[in-house]
Design a protein around this motif. Structure first.
Motif, mmCIF file in Angstrom:
data_model
loop_
_atom_site.group_PDB
_atom_site.id
_atom_site.type_symbol
_atom_site.label_atom_id
_atom_site.label_comp_id
_atom_site.label_asym_id
_atom_site.label_seq_id
_atom_site.Cartn_x
_atom_site.Cartn_y
_atom_site.Cartn_z
ATOM 1 N N GLY A 58 97.798 -39.467 116.378
ATOM 2 C CA GLY A 58 96.694 -39.814 115.770
ATOM 3 C C GLY A 58 95.760 -38.523 116.033
ATOM 4 O O GLY A 58 96.380 -37.307 116.228
ATOM 5 N N TRP A 59 94.501 -38.924 115.711
ATOM 6 C CA TRP A 59 93.606 -37.637 115.157
ATOM 7 C C TRP A 59 92.267 -37.878 116.226
ATOM 8 O O TRP A 59 91.695 -39.268 116.125
ATOM 9 N N ASN A 60 91.839 -36.668 116.602
ATOM 10 C CA ASN A 60 90.288 -36.948 117.149
ATOM 11 C C ASN A 60 89.577 -35.973 116.030
ATOM 12 O O ASN A 60 90.124 -35.174 115.375
ATOM 13 N N GLY A 61 88.202 -36.445 115.987
ATOM 14 C CA GLY A 61 87.441 -35.792 114.870
ATOM 15 C C GLY A 61 87.170 -36.330 113.651
ATOM 16 O O GLY A 61 86.412 -35.987 112.922
ATOM 17 N N VAL A 62 88.033 -37.171 113.106
ATOM 18 C CA VAL A 62 87.948 -37.772 111.824
ATOM 19 C C VAL A 62 88.116 -39.254 112.108
ATOM 20 O O VAL A 62 89.122 -39.907 112.904
ATOM 21 N N ALA A 63 87.494 -40.116 111.773
ATOM 22 C CA ALA A 63 87.624 -41.738 111.944
ATOM 23 C C ALA A 63 87.247 -42.405 110.658
ATOM 24 O O ALA A 63 86.237 -42.362 110.156
ATOM 25 N N ILE A 64 88.088 -43.424 110.333
ATOM 26 C CA ILE A 64 87.872 -44.147 109.209
ATOM 27 C C ILE A 64 87.191 -45.489 109.521
ATOM 28 O O ILE A 64 87.723 -46.018 110.538
ATOM 29 N N SER A 65 86.225 -46.221 108.900
ATOM 30 C CA SER A 65 85.701 -47.186 109.215
ATOM 31 C C SER A 65 86.439 -48.374 109.268
ATOM 32 O O SER A 65 87.491 -48.355 108.736
ATOM 33 N N PRO A 66 86.230 -49.520 109.942
ATOM 34 C CA PRO A 66 87.060 -50.715 109.871
ATOM 35 C C PRO A 66 87.290 -51.281 108.541
ATOM 36 O O PRO A 66 88.587 -51.809 108.514
ATOM 37 N N ASP A 67 86.454 -51.136 107.696
ATOM 38 C CA ASP A 67 86.714 -51.572 106.333
ATOM 39 C C ASP A 67 87.391 -50.880 105.302
ATOM 40 O O ASP A 67 87.749 -51.138 104.272
ATOM 41 N N GLY A 68 87.592 -49.552 105.897
ATOM 42 C CA GLY A 68 88.085 -48.430 105.000
ATOM 43 C C GLY A 68 87.245 -47.715 104.061
ATOM 44 O O GLY A 68 87.785 -47.109 103.227
ATOM 45 N N ARG B 195 84.425 -45.904 104.413
ATOM 46 C CA ARG B 195 83.524 -44.746 104.887
ATOM 47 C C ARG B 195 84.179 -44.019 105.852
ATOM 48 O O ARG B 195 85.293 -44.307 106.510
ATOM 49 N N VAL B 196 83.910 -42.547 105.901
ATOM 50 C CA VAL B 196 84.620 -41.937 106.771
ATOM 51 C C VAL B 196 83.786 -40.969 107.782
ATOM 52 O O VAL B 196 82.646 -40.473 106.899
ATOM 53 N N ALA B 197 83.876 -41.063 109.127
ATOM 54 C CA ALA B 197 82.986 -40.245 109.871
ATOM 55 C C ALA B 197 83.795 -38.977 110.378
ATOM 56 O O ALA B 197 85.101 -39.046 110.488
ATOM 57 N N TYR B 198 83.297 -37.866 110.315
ATOM 58 C CA TYR B 198 83.893 -36.660 110.526
ATOM 59 C C TYR B 198 82.908 -35.583 111.188
ATOM 60 O O TYR B 198 81.717 -35.756 111.240
ATOM 61 N N VAL B 199 83.496 -34.716 111.889
ATOM 62 C CA VAL B 199 82.718 -33.713 112.428
ATOM 63 C C VAL B 199 83.034 -32.286 112.269
ATOM 64 O O VAL B 199 84.274 -31.863 111.635
ATOM 65 N N GLU B 200 81.959 -31.440 112.342
ATOM 66 C CA GLU B 200 82.177 -29.956 111.729
ATOM 67 C C GLU B 200 81.778 -29.128 112.926
ATOM 68 O O GLU B 200 80.769 -29.317 113.566
ATOM 69 N N THR B 201 82.085 -27.681 112.818
ATOM 70 C CA THR B 201 81.316 -26.732 113.637
ATOM 71 C C THR B 201 80.067 -26.381 112.830
ATOM 72 O O THR B 201 79.914 -26.614 111.484
ATOM 73 N N ALA B 202 79.172 -25.708 113.650
ATOM 74 C CA ALA B 202 78.000 -25.262 112.732
ATOM 75 C C ALA B 202 78.222 -24.293 111.829
ATOM 76 O O ALA B 202 77.073 -24.213 110.786
ATOM 77 N N GLY B 203 79.160 -23.591 111.791
ATOM 78 C CA GLY B 203 79.359 -22.743 110.754
ATOM 79 C C GLY B 203 78.809 -21.375 110.975
ATOM 80 O O GLY B 203 78.816 -20.384 110.079
ATOM 81 N N ARG B 204 77.987 -20.986 112.066
ATOM 82 C CA ARG B 204 77.189 -19.803 112.241
ATOM 83 C C ARG B 204 77.345 -19.478 113.651
ATOM 84 O O ARG B 204 76.712 -20.322 114.356
#
Length: 428
Positions: A88-98, A100-109
Motif C-alpha cells: 500500500g501507499w502513504n501520501g495518496v488516498a482515494i475517497s470511499p466512493d472512488g 476524489r483523490v487526496a494527495y500531498v506535495e512538498t512546497a516546491g521551494r
C-alpha cells in the motif's frame, strides 16, 4: 554643524533600510500556491480507471493503457510505500466512493517550511477537475519541536480528510532519536475547517487504519520498532472511541470501505499459548485448519458486499529458496450470522490487491515462484500485475485460465517488488 547633521541623517537612513530589510526577511510570507489546470482534453471514455504514481506525479489510465491523463503535473507529489512488509501507499488516498483523490506535495521551494514529509494537502476530482488546496502547513503548525507530516486518510463518509503530524524530541549529542508523539488533524472539505481529532496516548509510529464517523471511532496501528525476526508484525492495533477510551490489541486490523465491518487478524506469534482467533466485528471466524492468519500479507475488500479476500504467505527465507512454508494461499472471508473463511484452492500464488468501486474488476498480482529471477529475496516479489473481470474471477476457473483472460498492466522489463510499479487503486 550642517555636515554633521547630514552624516547623521545618512546613518539613520541606512539603519532604517537595514532594519526594513531584516524585517522583510524575518516576516517573509510563504509563496502562493497556484494549482495546475485540469487535464486537457480531459477524461474520454467510460474506463475503468486505475490511479498510478510515477515520477512524483499521479496518472490515470485504463488497464489496457490506451487512454489516460495526468492527474498532477507538478512533480512534487509525495507517495511512499507502507512500512514493513505491508502493501500500500502513504501520501495518496482515494475517497470511499472512488470519485476524489487526496494527495500531498512538498512546497516546491527549499527553506520555506520547517515541516518534514510534506507541506501541501490537495483534493481533486477523479477526472482532474475542481482541484483545491485543503491544508498548507507553512501557514500554521500546532506542534513544536521537529515535526514531520505523515499519512493521510479519508473519513468513511468522505466528508473529511485526516492527516498525521509527528513531533520528535530534539536530538541531543550521544542520544538516539526516539519515537514521535503523533497528533491526528482533520480538515472538512465543505468548509475548510480544521480540527484536532486526537493525540496518540503513547509515543510511536502511527498508521491510520480507518475512521468510521458513524461509530465515533478511529482505528490505527502503533509501533516504535518492528522486531527483525517478526517481519509480519504490524505493532498494536488500537480502537479509539473519540472522546473516550482506547483498546489495544496485538492484531492487524482492516476496516471495510463503508466503515461497517472490522476484520482482526493476529499479528504476532504467541509461543506460550494458542494465537488468538481471527475476528469479524468481534465474532470469531469459522476457518479451515490450513488458514494461517498470522501470515496475512494483504486484505482487499469488496465495496458492495461484506466480503474480504486475504492472501497469506510467509515470504522467502534468508537463503532465497524458491519454496514457501506455508505456500501462498488465497481466502475469501464473508460476514453473516456465522462469519466464515473459505480457501480458494484454485488460485494459489494470487494476491487480490483492490476491487474497483463497482466491484466489476480487480487488480491482482501473481507471487513470483522463482524470486531470484526478479527481485532477489524481496518479501513481495511478483511475476506480474493484472486486471481481471470479477465475474471470471468468481467463476472458479483455474489460475491459468484466469490469467489468460486478464490484462497485464505492469511493465515486464521493469523491476516490480514492493512498490507495485506505482499502482495505487481504482477510480470511478
Amino acid at each position: 554643524m550642517q555636515r554633521t547633521q547630514r552624516m547623521r541623517g545618512k546613518r539613520l537612513a541606512v539603519t532604517a533600510l537595514l532594519l526594513l530589510g531584516l524585517g522583510c526577511l524575518g516576516a517573509r510570507p510563504a509563496p502562493p500556491v497556484v494549482p495546475e489546470p485540469a487535464p486537457d482534453p480531459g477524461r474520454t471514455g467510460p474506463g475503468p480507471w486505475l490511479l498510478r504514481f510515477e515520477q512524483s506525479n499521479l496518472w490515470v489510465r485504463t488497464p489496457s493503457g490506451d487512454t489516460g491523463y495526468a492527474l498532477t503535473r507538478t512533480g512534487r507529489v509525495v507517495a511512499t510505500p507502507l512500512a514493513g512488509t505491508e502493501l500500500g501507499w502513504n501520501g495518496v488516498a482515494i475517497s470511499p466512493d472512488g470519485r476524489r483523490v487526496a494527495y500531498v506535495e512538498t512546497a516546491g521551494r527549499p527553506g520555506t517550511t520547517a515541516i518534514a514529509g510534506w507541506s501541501l494537502l490537495w483534493v481533486v476530482n477523479a477526472d482532474g477537475t475542481e482541484r483545491r488546496l485543503l491544508v498548507d502547513l507553512r501557514e500554521h503548525t500546532p506542534l513544536e519541536g521537529d515535526v514531520r507530516a505523515g499519512a493521510i486518510l479519508w473519513s468513511s463518509d468522505g466528508s473529511r480528510v485526516a492527516y498525521v503530524l509527528e513531533s520528535f524530541e530534539k536530538k541531543s549529542r550521544g542520544r538516539p532519536r526516539g519515537c514521535p508523539l503523533a497528533t491526528v488533524e482533520a480538515v472538512e472539505l465543505a468548509s475548510g475547517r480544521r480540527e484536532t481529532v486526537f493525540t496518540s496516548p503513547e509515543r510511536g509510529l502511527l498508521q491510520p487504519r480507518g475512521w468510521p464517523v458513524e461509530r465515533g471511532e478511529f482505528f490505527f496501528s502503533l509501533q516504535c520498532k518492528t522486531p527483525p525476526d517478526q517481519p509480519w508484525s504490524t505493532g498494536s492495533f488500537v480502537t479509539l472511541r473519540l472522546g473516550g477510551s482506547a483498546r489495544e490489541r496485538h492484531a492487524r486490523g482492516s476496516l471495510s470501505p463503508d466503515g461497517q465491518h472490522l476484520l482482526l487478524l493476529p499479528s504476532e506469534p504467541r509461543w506460550e499459548r494458542q494465537p488468538p482467533a481471527p475476528l469479524w466485528n468481534g465474532q470469531e471466524l469459522e476457518a479451515p485448519p490450513d488458514f494461517h492468519p498470522l501470515f496475512a500479507q494483504h486484505v482487499a475488500w469488496m465495496h458492495e458486499q461484506p466480503v474480504a479476500y486475504v492472501t497469506t504467505y510467509r515470504g522467502y527465507g534468508g537463503d532465497c529458496i524458491a519454496s514457501m512454508e506455508p505456500p501462498p494461499a488465497l481466502y475469501r472471508v464473508e460476514g453473516g450470522s456465522v462469519p466464515r473463511v473459505e480457501h480458494r484452492t484454485r488460485y494459489p500464488w494470487l494476491v487480490v490487491l483492490d476491487f474497483s468501486p463497482d466491484d466489476a474488476y480487480l487488480l491482482m498480482a501473481v507471487v513470483a515462484r522463482r524470486p531470484q529471477d526478479r527481485d532477489g529475496c524481496a518479501m513481495h516479489s511478483f511475476e506480474s500485475l493484472r486486471v481481471a473481470e470479477r465475474s471470471r474471477f468468481e467463476a472458479r476457473t483455474s489460475l491459468e485460465e484466469l490469467l489468460a483472460t486478464s490484462v497485464r498492466v505492469d511493465e515486464p522489463s521493469a523491476s516490480i517488488g514492493r512498490p507495485l510499479q506505482g499502482f495505487i487503486g481504482w477510480l470511478r
